[in-house]
Design an enzyme around this catalytic site. Structure first.
Site: not given
Length: 370
Positions: A101, A194
């Site tokens: 990410c 997440c």
């Protein structure tokens, strides 16, 4: 300097944005909407992709007194992080989605867009430092240090990155947030992955890859001692959840030694068989001096640090460890650090391809097989 502050909705990014504003920068806050359907991602304080996080980020920006926007980056996140996560497990590797990410979203897609819009840099709440020499360094808070997941950044990306929190501990950041009147001062840190709403990584992968029954084999006897519903559910060094039918002759626990997607086989064995003293890696990002070089290497996020001799040749990094390491998994990052008085400096990083067992020659990979 005109800077874009990435605001996740947590305490770290809020204080980082506030410090950048206090330093006299022209700061604009932005929250990254990463979920195609936010309701399917974590809820409450445990995640970093929720509707609550977006609202918390907006409230923090209002308190600081900076403009605030939400950028929809769900498609890029899904393609670059979620799809990559699934593909890596399918290939028998163990990815680090936070690292991906940072590489693909926060310091590639976001930075590219920020520069195109006239911003000079991106501010984040990562616990890391940039030295006067431009090298990434560990945070003063060892327990919160995030240099490992930032080590994949290129020189050009680091030149446009600002990490205001590297000289503070997490306790200091929370205290400052409270003094500033930021409602997120006591908000718990996000944990786990997440985009896996229930925290069940095995179930998440099975829903996307389907079941694929195969054998679990004992490395010493070659005997099939159990079965699995998908080799992607395992990682090197794993002990729990193996559900083995046949106990070891010596009664000791067994660990995952390797994963072979081609035959859909998981091989297990004794803990000592996990020990490797050579690690090879690819996709090298190197900022340090010419190699070979003596340095410290870290093989997992928040993992142990091992002294090693590191050599970089082309796009291959080889680390010869001074002491054996266990649980070295293909797909994880190896990050090399130089011991400096001003804080350990990141020399470079690469993606692990294999580890060589202490008792083996250089041709015997111990981590994963294609």
């Amino acid at each position: 300097m005109r800077v874009l502050a990435a605001m996740s909705g947590g305490v770290d990014s809020a204080v980082a944005a506030a410090r950048a504003h206090d330093a006299g920068h022209d700061v604009t806050g932005v929250h990254l909407a990463l979920a195609r359907n936010p309701q399917t991602y974590r809820t409450g304080a445990r995640g970093c992709c929720t509707l609550e996080d977006s609202r918390d980020a907006r409230r923090a920006a209002d308190v600081i007194g900076i403009p605030f926007y939400v950028w929809d980056m769900a498609d890029q996140f899904h393609e670059s992080v979620v799809d990559n996560f699934v593909a890596e497990y399918a290939a028998g590797r163990t990815p680090n989605p936070c690292l991906r990410c940072n590489e693909k979203i926060k310091f590639a897609a976001v930075l590219d867009r920020a520069v195109a819009l006239g911003f000079d840099a991106v501010v984040t709440g990562h616990h890391a430092r940039l030295g006067a020499d431009g090298l990434l360094r560990r945070s003063v808070d060892d327990g919160k240090d995030q240099s490992y997941v930032l080590a994949v950044l290129t020189r050009a990306q680091l030149d446009r990155a600002v990490f205001p929190l590297g000289d503070s501990t997490k306790a200091q950041v929370r205290a400052e947030a409270a003094e500033r009147g930021l409602a997120v001062a006591d908000k718990p840190d996000s944990h786990d992955i997440c985009f896996i709403a229930d925290g069940d990584t095995r179930g998440f992968l099975e829903r996307r890859l389907g079941t694929a029954p195969g054998d679990i084999v004992d490395s010493r006897t070659g005997e099939t001692i159990g079965t699995h519903n998908g080799a992607f559910s395992y990682t090197v060094g794993q002990r729990k959840g193996l559900d083995l039918r046949v106990p070891a002759a010596d009664g000791r626990p067994r660990y995952v030694l390797s994963i072979t997607p081609k035959t859909n086989t998981v091989t297990v064995g004794p803990r000592e068989a996990l020990a490797v003293d050579v690690v090879t890696a690819t996709r090298v990002i190197w900022h340090g001096e010419p190699t070979p070089v003596e340095c410290d290497v870290q093989l997992r996020a928040h993992g142990e640090v091992v002294r090693a001799e590191v050599t970089v040749e082309g796009d291959t990094l080889t680390a010869r460890l001074h002491e054996p390491a266990r649980g070295v998994a293909a797909g994880q990052a190896i990050v090399a650090y130089r011991r400096d008085p001003g804080g350990d400096a990141v020399l470079g990083s690469a993606t692990i391809t294999a580890g060589v067992p202490v008792s083996s020659g250089p041709a015997e990979p111990a981590v994963a097989h294609a």
